[in-house]
Scaffold this active site. Structure first.
Site, PDB file in Angstrom:
ATOM      1  N   GLU A  43       0.826  -1.152   0.095  1.00  0.00           N
ATOM      2  CA  GLU A  43       0.027   0.044  -0.048  1.00  0.00           C
ATOM      3  C   GLU A  43       0.897   1.328   0.033  1.00  0.00           C
ATOM      4  O   GLU A  43       1.976   1.290   0.299  1.00  0.00           O
ATOM      5  CB  GLU A  43      -0.935   0.059   1.255  1.00  0.00           C
ATOM      6  CG  GLU A  43      -0.090   0.135   2.603  1.00  0.00           C
ATOM      7  CD  GLU A  43      -1.103   0.630   3.669  1.00  0.00           C
ATOM      8  OE1 GLU A  43      -1.621   1.929   3.561  1.00  0.00           O
ATOM      9  OE2 GLU A  43      -1.182   0.156   4.776  1.00  0.00           O
ATOM     10  N   ALA A 103     -13.348   0.906   6.288  1.00  0.00           N
ATOM     11  CA  ALA A 103     -13.692   0.291   5.115  1.00  0.00           C
ATOM     12  C   ALA A 103     -12.988  -0.704   4.909  1.00  0.00           C
ATOM     13  O   ALA A 103     -13.265  -1.659   4.232  1.00  0.00           O
ATOM     14  CB  ALA A 103     -13.714   1.341   3.974  1.00  0.00           C
ATOM     15  N   ASP A 104     -11.632  -0.990   5.644  1.00  0.00           N
ATOM     16  CA  ASP A 104     -10.872  -2.168   5.430  1.00  0.00           C
ATOM     17  C   ASP A 104     -11.417  -3.391   5.899  1.00  0.00           C
ATOM     18  O   ASP A 104     -11.218  -4.505   5.216  1.00  0.00           O
ATOM     19  CB  ASP A 104      -9.663  -1.842   6.210  1.00  0.00           C
ATOM     20  CG  ASP A 104      -8.641  -0.671   5.880  1.00  0.00           C
ATOM     21  OD1 ASP A 104      -8.742  -0.151   4.697  1.00  0.00           O
ATOM     22  OD2 ASP A 104      -7.586  -0.472   6.562  1.00  0.00           O
ATOM     23  N   LYS A 116      -4.152  -2.064  14.125  1.00  0.00           N
ATOM     24  CA  LYS A 116      -3.496  -0.933  15.185  1.00  0.00           C
ATOM     25  C   LYS A 116      -4.034  -0.788  16.381  1.00  0.00           C
ATOM     26  O   LYS A 116      -5.331  -0.803  16.550  1.00  0.00           O
ATOM     27  CB  LYS A 116      -3.486   0.364  14.260  1.00  0.00           C
ATOM     28  CG  LYS A 116      -2.586   0.606  13.075  1.00  0.00           C
ATOM     29  CD  LYS A 116      -2.515   1.885  12.528  1.00  0.00           C
ATOM     30  CE  LYS A 116      -3.556   1.971  11.677  1.00  0.00           C
ATOM     31  NZ  LYS A 116      -3.784   1.509  10.431  1.00  0.00           N
TER      32      LYS A 116
HETATM   33  N1  PSU Z   1      -0.577   0.677   8.638  1.00  0.00           N
HETATM   34  C1  PSU Z   1       0.353   1.628   9.145  1.00  0.00           C
HETATM   35  N2  PSU Z   1       0.278   2.927   9.064  1.00  0.00           N
HETATM   36  C2  PSU Z   1      -1.002   3.396   8.146  1.00  0.00           C
HETATM   37  C3  PSU Z   1      -1.814   2.565   7.595  1.00  0.00           C
HETATM   38  C4  PSU Z   1      -1.822   1.260   8.154  1.00  0.00           C
HETATM   39  O1  PSU Z   1       1.289   0.980   9.644  1.00  0.00           O
HETATM   40  O2  PSU Z   1      -0.999   4.632   7.883  1.00  0.00           O
HETATM   41  C5  PSU Z   1      -3.030   3.102   6.914  1.00  0.00           C
HETATM   42  C6  PSU Z   1      -3.618   1.913   5.843  1.00  0.00           C
HETATM   43  O3  PSU Z   1      -3.736   2.378   4.849  1.00  0.00           O
HETATM   44  C7  PSU Z   1      -5.103   1.897   6.562  1.00  0.00           C
HETATM   45  C8  PSU Z   1      -5.444   3.094   7.101  1.00  0.00           C
HETATM   46  O4  PSU Z   1      -5.868   1.030   5.556  1.00  0.00           O
HETATM   47  O5  PSU Z   1      -4.234   3.483   7.773  1.00  0.00           O
HETATM   48  C9  PSU Z   1      -6.765   2.841   7.773  1.00  0.00           C
HETATM   49  O6  PSU Z   1      -7.315   4.286   7.735  1.00  0.00           O
HETATM   50  P1  PSU Z   1      -8.814   4.287   8.311  1.00  0.00           P
HETATM   51  O7  PSU Z   1      -8.641   4.169   9.454  1.00  0.00           O
HETATM   52  O8  PSU Z   1      -9.172   5.943   8.084  1.00  0.00           O
HETATM   53  O9  PSU Z   1      -9.900   3.715   7.311  1.00  0.00           O
END
Ligand code: PSU
Ligand code: MN
Length: 307
Positions: free
Chosen positions: A27, A143-144, A161
């Site tokens: 990604e 949305a993941d 996370k």
């Molecule tokens: N993992 C990391 N750093 C990041 C992310 C994941 O170590 O920045 C990113 C990924 O792209 C993941 C996103 O899909 O954060 C999730 O964002 P949100 O919570 O807004 O869906």
């Protein structure tokens, strides 16, 4: 009019896909929104080198001026790592960036979509998005999770996370029929920490077993993705009891500043970087490299099973 979108690949990726050799998708949101320059570029290049050292081909994914790229060369990665005003693309706005000629980094959700379009079945990242703490009020669920339910790509992560509500994230994955497999241990890891304190739903101990499970899932039909939760190496981890106070402080400042929507995850990661004096970044890089290595091994096992 319907049709398929044009995918720009590097020669290395095109050759590997054509020959059925192992390819690992990567990604780009982690580069643009997850880490500061220049560590983000170093991380991205090191991840690619790690995958090549395992005999697989890396394919970093991003939308550059409306063009979907599956595989970026060093200059493109360096450019993206310093670019300003890059969109953070998920399922909702992936096609928007294509239509509007925008530059956007792909989150886990959008990277899975692109990987599937390109015919790549293994993807390495840091940690997926999930159910945020306080989601019962904010409704903030990444949305993941829905993407994992619908798109048949194996996502190798260090779990969700730890800024998230991990129990609720596991519940949401179970409801969506997404297998969650801890690698080499019974416990679910928590990104910077090896142990979230929660048991993982499933456990497997080597890449060949993960490939066998994937092949069995394909045989059952209609399968979506799966999440591999790979614990950060012990020498690089920050134990969960040390992270807890930093996460709480970061969540408090997000609340105080009214941070919402797409900003939440990048804001929290940035706060935690400051609170840990940079230690969280070192751990984040170590876990991504560790995930890249495992993803390459899974892709290799799948490629040889297909022969
Ligand atoms: N993992 C990391 N750093 C990041 C992310 C994941 O170590 O920045 C990113 C990924 O792209 C993941 C996103 O899909 O954060 C999730 O964002 P949100 O919570 O807004 O869906
Ligand atoms: Mn969100």
């Amino acid at each position: 009019m319907t049709g398929s979108i044009k995918i720009e690949t590097t020669r290395e990726v095109a050759d590997a896909l054509a020959a059925g050799r192992p390819v690992v998708a990567l990604e780009s949101t982690i580069i643009t929104h997850g880490m500061p320059w220049p560590g983000n570029r170093d991380m991205a290049l090191e991840v690619e080198a790690t995958i090549r050292a395992e005999g697989a081909v890396p394919a970093t994914i991003a939308v550059l001026e409306g063009q979907l790229h599956v595989g970026l060369d060093e200059a493109a990665i360096t450019g993206l790592a310093q670019a300003k005003n890059v969109m953070k693309l998920s399922r909702a706005d992936f096609a928007f960036a294509l239509a509007e000629g925008r530059t956007g980094a792909t989150t886990v959700a959008a990277t899975m979509m692109a990987a599937k379009l390109a015919g790549i079945s293994v993807f390495a990242t840091g940690g997926i998005g999930g159910v945020h703490q306080g989601a019962e009020l904010s409704f903030d669920i990444s949305a993941d999770l829905d993407e994992l339910a619908r798109t048949a790509v194996i996502v190798v992560s260090a779990g969700a996370k730890a800024i998230l509500d991990i129990p609720k994230t596991l519940e949401a994955l179970e409801s969506r029929g997404v297998p969650v497999v801890a690698y080499g241990q019974d416990q679910m890891p928590a990104f910077w920490s090896r142990d979230s304190g929660l048991p993982a739903p499933l456990r497997l101990d080597d890449a060949a077993a993960i490939a066998r499970f994937e092949i069995a899932r394909r045989a059952c039909g209609g399968h979506g993705g799966m999440l591999i939760a790979n614990p950060v190496p012990a020498r690089d981890e920050i134990p969960a009891d040390q992270m807890r106070k930093h996460i709480a402080t970061a969540l408090d400042s997000a609340k105080a500043r009214g941070i919402e929507g797409k900003q939440v995850t990048p804001f929290l990661l940035g706060e935690i970087l400051t609170l840990t004096n940079g230690a969280s970044l070192k751990t984040n890089i170590a876990l991504v490299l560790n995930n890249a290595r495992l993803a390459a091994r899974i892709a290799t096992a799948l490629a040889s099973a297909a022969k």
